[in-house]
Design an enzyme around this catalytic site. Structure first.
Site, PDB file in Angstrom:
ATOM      1  N   ARG A 228      13.802  13.158 -11.622  1.00 17.75           N
ATOM      2  CA  ARG A 228      14.828  12.731 -10.655  1.00 17.75           C
ATOM      3  C   ARG A 228      15.655  11.585 -11.222  1.00 17.75           C
ATOM      4  O   ARG A 228      16.872  11.511 -11.026  1.00 17.75           O
ATOM      5  CB  ARG A 228      14.165  12.270  -9.348  1.00 17.75           C
TER       6      ARG A 228
ATOM      7  N   LYS B 241       1.858   8.257  -3.328  1.00 11.81           N
ATOM      8  CA  LYS B 241       1.101   7.243  -4.085  1.00 11.81           C
ATOM      9  C   LYS B 241       0.295   6.369  -3.124  1.00 11.81           C
ATOM     10  O   LYS B 241      -0.867   6.074  -3.359  1.00 11.81           O
ATOM     11  CB  LYS B 241       2.057   6.360  -4.887  1.00 11.81           C
ATOM     12  N   LYS B 242       0.952   5.947  -2.054  1.00 15.25           N
ATOM     13  CA  LYS B 242       0.277   5.037  -1.117  1.00 15.25           C
ATOM     14  C   LYS B 242      -0.923   5.736  -0.475  1.00 15.25           C
ATOM     15  O   LYS B 242      -1.998   5.153  -0.362  1.00 15.25           O
ATOM     16  CB  LYS B 242       1.271   4.579  -0.046  1.00 15.25           C
TER      17      LYS B 242
ATOM     18  N   ASP C 275      -2.517  -1.113   4.000  1.00 19.06           N
ATOM     19  CA  ASP C 275      -1.633  -1.464   2.886  1.00 19.06           C
ATOM     20  C   ASP C 275      -0.211  -1.653   3.392  1.00 19.06           C
ATOM     21  O   ASP C 275       0.120  -1.304   4.527  1.00 19.06           O
ATOM     22  CB  ASP C 275      -1.679  -0.371   1.809  1.00 19.06           C
ATOM     23  N   LYS C 276       0.625  -2.197   2.483  1.00 16.53           N
ATOM     24  CA  LYS C 276       2.048  -2.414   2.779  1.00 16.53           C
ATOM     25  C   LYS C 276       2.858  -1.934   1.584  1.00 16.53           C
ATOM     26  O   LYS C 276       2.377  -1.959   0.439  1.00 16.53           O
ATOM     27  CB  LYS C 276       2.256  -3.914   3.026  1.00 16.53           C
ATOM     28  N   HIS C 277       4.091  -1.485   1.847  1.00 16.11           N
ATOM     29  CA  HIS C 277       4.971  -1.117   0.744  1.00 16.11           C
ATOM     30  C   HIS C 277       6.375  -1.610   1.050  1.00 16.11           C
ATOM     31  O   HIS C 277       6.820  -1.560   2.189  1.00 16.11           O
ATOM     32  CB  HIS C 277       4.995   0.406   0.561  1.00 16.11           C
ATOM     33  N   SER C 278       7.054  -2.084   0.012  1.00 17.34           N
ATOM     34  CA  SER C 278       8.441  -2.536   0.186  1.00 17.34           C
ATOM     35  C   SER C 278       9.361  -1.633  -0.613  1.00 17.34           C
ATOM     36  O   SER C 278       9.012  -1.189  -1.712  1.00 17.34           O
ATOM     37  CB  SER C 278       8.563  -3.975  -0.336  1.00 17.34           C
TER      38      SER C 278
ATOM     39  N   THR D 104       6.031  -5.823  -8.443  1.00 18.73           N
ATOM     40  CA  THR D 104       4.798  -6.604  -8.297  1.00 18.73           C
ATOM     41  C   THR D 104       3.962  -6.570  -9.578  1.00 18.73           C
ATOM     42  O   THR D 104       3.356  -7.568  -9.978  1.00 18.73           O
ATOM     43  CB  THR D 104       3.992  -6.056  -7.097  1.00 18.73           C
TER      44      THR D 104
ATOM     45  N   SER E 284       7.671  10.590  -2.276  1.00 23.84           N
ATOM     46  CA  SER E 284       7.289   9.890  -3.503  1.00 23.84           C
ATOM     47  C   SER E 284       6.513   8.612  -3.164  1.00 23.84           C
ATOM     48  O   SER E 284       5.427   8.354  -3.704  1.00 23.84           O
ATOM     49  CB  SER E 284       8.556   9.563  -4.298  1.00 23.84           C
TER      50      SER E 284
END
Ligand code: URA
Length: 436
Positions: free
Chosen positions: A168, A187-188, A80-83, A120, A183
């Site tokens: 937060r 999730k990832k 997977d990828k996260h930005s 997204t 955080s």
């Protein structure tokens, strides 16, 4: 330890034991901890930080507060990828199907727009019928069958993070590197990943304004994910101009479809998508080198396999069955589309990129409050990259709006985000650094 003792220890600058962090997160998720206690904990972390081991423990505890997926018998690596978020950042929409078409499984859990940045999920909701919150079983079945699925954080995914993030958000404790790291990763990692790539954006359209801030976050995420057993690398990328040539939900889906159909060649967007695809294919063991991986990723686009895969994902999640070929028919279109004209001759020299994101929100394409409905049709397209030569009176973008008044207002706002200079400006690279 009692919750108040855990808060006191962190308030006094001590490192917390993994067991104490885990019990605090369990209490946060099951509701037995008060909002005040959670806020005090977040503020103590904000002031005193957490070392790597504590942040790993926090990540795992938040991940394990909900469902954690496993992929027994899957014959493909899970990646997977996260930005960290930007403007015109529609990379996930192209990356997931390209990497899946190359042989990985991509179970992508994505977010909504945050602040001035697009999300997204909001983009995908431009597609009629697309279900962003399927059950975990359906999500897993689609990933197995199609190769990728992009969905949102359901109540079962990292509920401790869900509650802590909301607290937060209203207690000025979002901008803490260990809290952001845990955080994002909680999730990832709940998707049962074998490898992850992070896009840490830096610049005037990103949350990280300086390269040092971006490096600190990238290092933290890479180290903590590694400590949690997931091979991770991060690329620090430029966000001093919109990444795609558009910003706005349906417009960014349209741009992604054009890209998957072979368009957008030679753009900064293409450089980012193909570089991230290559890193994902190498990190997940599908390719031995970045060069081989990039060739494979280009083939997945050129052959139409990635476009077809995106269409199958949309269909499996409830969207139109002919989306990959007939997306123009299905995406909503704004009633007012107007060119925005250059006010002088010269070169596009700079954007105040955050302001472009805020102008999309002003058009209705993002939220001012968490429950706001959004207008998926609105935004800007035909945005010109920095360095483009323009003549007075030529279009520098088009505004897509619900009515004439907001088109007029937001076109003026857009003009104020663009600097046009006589001299051609230096053009910075889009990929700045790799952290692995
Ligand atoms: N995104 C997240 O998911 N969490 C944060 O803390 C910040 C950005």
């Amino acid at each position: 330890m009692l919750p108040q003792e855990i808060i006191k220890a962190k308030r006094d600058g001590q490192a917390l034991a993994a067991a104490d962090i885990a019990s605090f997160m369990t209490a946060l998720a099951d509701g037995s901890l008060s909002e005040g206690q959670a806020a005090a904990f977040a503020m103590a972390v904000w002031f005193n930080g957490m070392d790597r081991d504590e942040t790993v423990a926090l990540t795992l505890a938040m991940r394990d507060s909900g469902d954690v997926m496993a992929w027994p018998d899957l014959d493909r690596p899970v990646a997977d990828k996260h930005s960290t978020g930007g403007v015109g950042d529609n990379v996930s929409l192209m990356l997931a199907p390209i990497v899946a078409a190359c042989g990985a499984a991509v179970p992508m859990i994505s977010g909504r727009g945050l602040g001035h940045t697009g999300g997204t999920l909001d983009k995908l909701e431009s597609i009629p019928g697309y279900d962003i919150l399927p059950s975990a079983a359906r999500f897993q079945a689609i990933v197995r069958e199609v190769g990728c699925a992009i969905i949102g954080q359901t109540g079962e995914i990292a509920p401790a993070d869900k509650r802590l993030y909301a607290i937060r958000d209203v207690t000025a404790t979002v901008d803490s590197v260990p809290l952001i790291t845990a955080s994002i990763l909680s999730k990832k990692l709940s998707a049962g990943l074998g490898s992850l790539i992070m896009d840490v954006k830096v610049g005037n359209g990103a949350f990280m304004q300086t390269i040092d801030e971006a490096r600190t976050l990238a290092r933290s995420i890479v180290d903590v994910a590694g400590g949690a057993g997931v091979r991770t690398s991060a690329l620090i990328t430029d966000m001093n101009q919109p990444l795609a040539d558009c910003a706005g939900n349906a417009l960014e889906v349209a741009s992604a479809m054009e890209f998957l159909d072979g368009g957008k060649a030679g753009t900064r967007l293409e450089r980012i998508v193909m570089t991230f695809a290559a890193h994902m294919l190498v990190n997940s063991g599908i390719c031995a080198s970045l060069a081989d991986a990039e060739v494979l990723a280009h083939e997945a686009r050129a052959s139409g396999a990635a476009l077809d895969l995106f269409g199958r994902m949309v269909r499996a999640l409830g969207g139109p069955s002919d989306f990959s070929t007939n997306w123009k028919k299905h995406l909503p279109v704004a009633p007012v589309v107007r060119p925005i004209l250059a006010e002088q001759d010269g070169h596009i020299a700079a954007y105040t990129t955050r302001e472009v994101g805020l102008a999309v929100i002003a058009l209705g394409g993002g939220r001012l409050h968490p429950d706001d409905a959004i207008d998926h049709r609105s935004g800007f397209d035909a945005i010109l990259p920095i360095g483009t030569k323009v003549a007075r009176g030529e279009p520098i973008a088009f505004v897509h709006a619900a009515d004439e008044a907001s088109a007029e207002r937001c076109a003026r706002r857009y003009v104020s985000t663009v600097t046009i200079s006589e001299e051609a400006p230096p053009v910075s690279p889009v990929i700045l650094e790799t952290v692995s």
